[in-house]
Write an enzyme that holds these catalytic residues in place. Structure first.
Site, short mmCIF file in Angstrom:
data_model
loop_
_atom_site.label_atom_id
_atom_site.label_comp_id
_atom_site.label_asym_id
_atom_site.label_seq_id
_atom_site.Cartn_x
_atom_site.Cartn_y
_atom_site.Cartn_z
N CYS A 29 -0.23 4.03 2.33
CA CYS A 29 0.09 3.77 3.75
C CYS A 29 1.59 3.94 4.04
O CYS A 29 1.95 4.48 5.08
CB CYS A 29 -0.29 2.34 4.15
SG CYS A 29 -1.85 1.76 3.52
N ASP A 30 2.45 3.50 3.13
CA ASP A 30 3.87 3.34 3.47
C ASP A 30 4.84 4.21 2.69
O ASP A 30 6.04 4.18 2.96
CB ASP A 30 4.28 1.86 3.26
CG ASP A 30 3.51 0.94 4.19
OD1 ASP A 30 3.05 1.41 5.24
OD2 ASP A 30 3.38 -0.25 3.86
N CYS B 274 0.83 -1.21 0.00
CA CYS B 274 0.00 0.00 0.00
C CYS B 274 0.87 1.26 0.00
O CYS B 274 1.46 1.60 1.03
CB CYS B 274 -0.91 -0.02 1.24
SG CYS B 274 -1.83 1.50 1.46
#
Ligand code: NAP
Length: 315
Positions: free
Chosen positions: A138-139, A135
């Site tokens: 997200c990261d 993701c």
């Protein structure tokens, strides 16, 4: 205390789930949505949705929140928790067990979406969260100024690469064939970014390192030749964007599955179990777009209404 009997329980708060909730609630069903995280499901991590009619540009998390707000306005409840099991009594009452509570309902609409597919290289699991991610939204921040690889050639991979190109120093897409699966428009948009390149006909075979990855073995799929490249530990990331698998574990005992693991439904989103409907990315033949998930949800919501009305007439 007596357990409340809902007319419809919807599992999953993505576009399919909240559309089902809006249609079921507006039809007068006492409706509960069970969601385990943020509203929006898979789109919650999408940086931008630009193909939903009349909404030319919106972040996935905002669209998901708006869908939840809309469902709430028309009377649907949302409860949070991870659904663990579904049971159906001989009388046709469903019990949906979460990690927090048990709920009962005359009908269930499963809209559990799909989960990221792994790429299958050696070390993928070992380095998950330490160099391997699923993701970008997200990261990506962990790879600011670094070099990242994106595995996959579909629309998701292109979106991930574009997102990462704004944060990372450079992005290299690892494409196992010589062609993208993504739409031409999406692929061209990605290729127009100066810091995105593509390594065609290539797979990642394995990764190695200590705490972080410091070497990757690639395979040239046209020649079959494998070669290893070394990196400073922690200086690279690998984002896997190889598609999704339908999330059907909860309903597998009640439904017929297609060869790709998705759920077979009829045109009313009904499964072979009376009162159980499936909508969105988990069902066979889905286009897996926000709009088609929403359409599935609308159909399932109306079908649940018809089913529940018929049940009540026979009570
Ligand atoms: P997808 O279309 O199934 O693409 C998966 C990609 O990953 C393909 O390029 C595939 O290669 C590759 N791949 C699969 N397994 C692999 C492996 N083990 N190793 C290396 N590569 C592998 O999946 P998706 O991109 O997640 O898209 C799913 C659906 O959502 C599609 O219908 C897509 O249009 C839609 N979507 C739409 C948008 C949008 O419109 N904004 C955004 C995201 C997704 P092959 O081609 O060789 O099989």
């Amino acid at each position: 205390m007596e357990t409340q009997l809902y007319d419809a329980i919807i599992i999953g708060g993505g576009p399919a789930g909240y559309s089902a909730a809006i249609y079921a609630s507006r039809a007068g069903l006492n409706t509960l949505v069970l969601e385990q995280g943020m509203p929006g499901g898979q789109i919650a991590t999408s940086d931008m949705i630009d193909n939903y009619p009349a909404i030319p540009s919106c972040s996935g998390s905002e669209l998901g929140q708006r869908m939840q707000d809309h469902a709430t306005q028309v009377g649907a409840e949302t409860a949070y928790g991870m659904v663990i099991s579904i049971e159906r009594s001989d009388q046709g009452v469903f019990t949906v067990q979460t990690d927090m509570n048990a709920y009962q309902s005359l009908s269930v609409i499963a809209a559990t979406g799909a989960t990221p597919r792994t790429a299958g290289f050696k070390g993928e699991d070992t380095y998950r969260g330490r160099g391997v991610s699923y993701c970008a939204t997200c990261d990506a921040m962990f790879y600011r100024g670094k070099h990242v690889f994106v595995i996959g050639g579909g629309n998701s991979a292109c979106e991930e690469a574009i997102y990462l190109s704004n944060v990372a120093e450079s992005v290299e897409v690892i494409l196992r064939r010589d062609q993208f699966r993504a739409s031409r428009g999406m692929a061209n948009r990605m290729l127009s970014h100066d810091n995105i390149t593509v390594r065609y006909q290539t797979s990642i075979v394995s990764v190695e390192g200590d705490t972080f990855i410091n070497s990757i073995t690639f395979k040239n799929n046209s020649t079959g030749i494998e070669y290893e490249e070394h990196f400073e530990a922690g200086s690279i990331g690998i984002f896997v964007a190889t598609g999704h698998n339908p999330a059907t574990d909860l309903v597998a005992n009640f439904v017929e599955l297609a060869s790709d693991g998705s759920v077979m439904v009829d045109s009313s989103m009904a499964t072979q179990t009376p009162g159980l409907f499936c909508a969105g990315d988990m069902r066979a033949g889905s286009l897996r777009q926000v709009i088609t998930a929403a359409a599935d949800g609308a159909i399932a919501g109306v079908s649940a209404y018809k089913y529940v009305e018929a049940c009540k007439e026979t009570l």
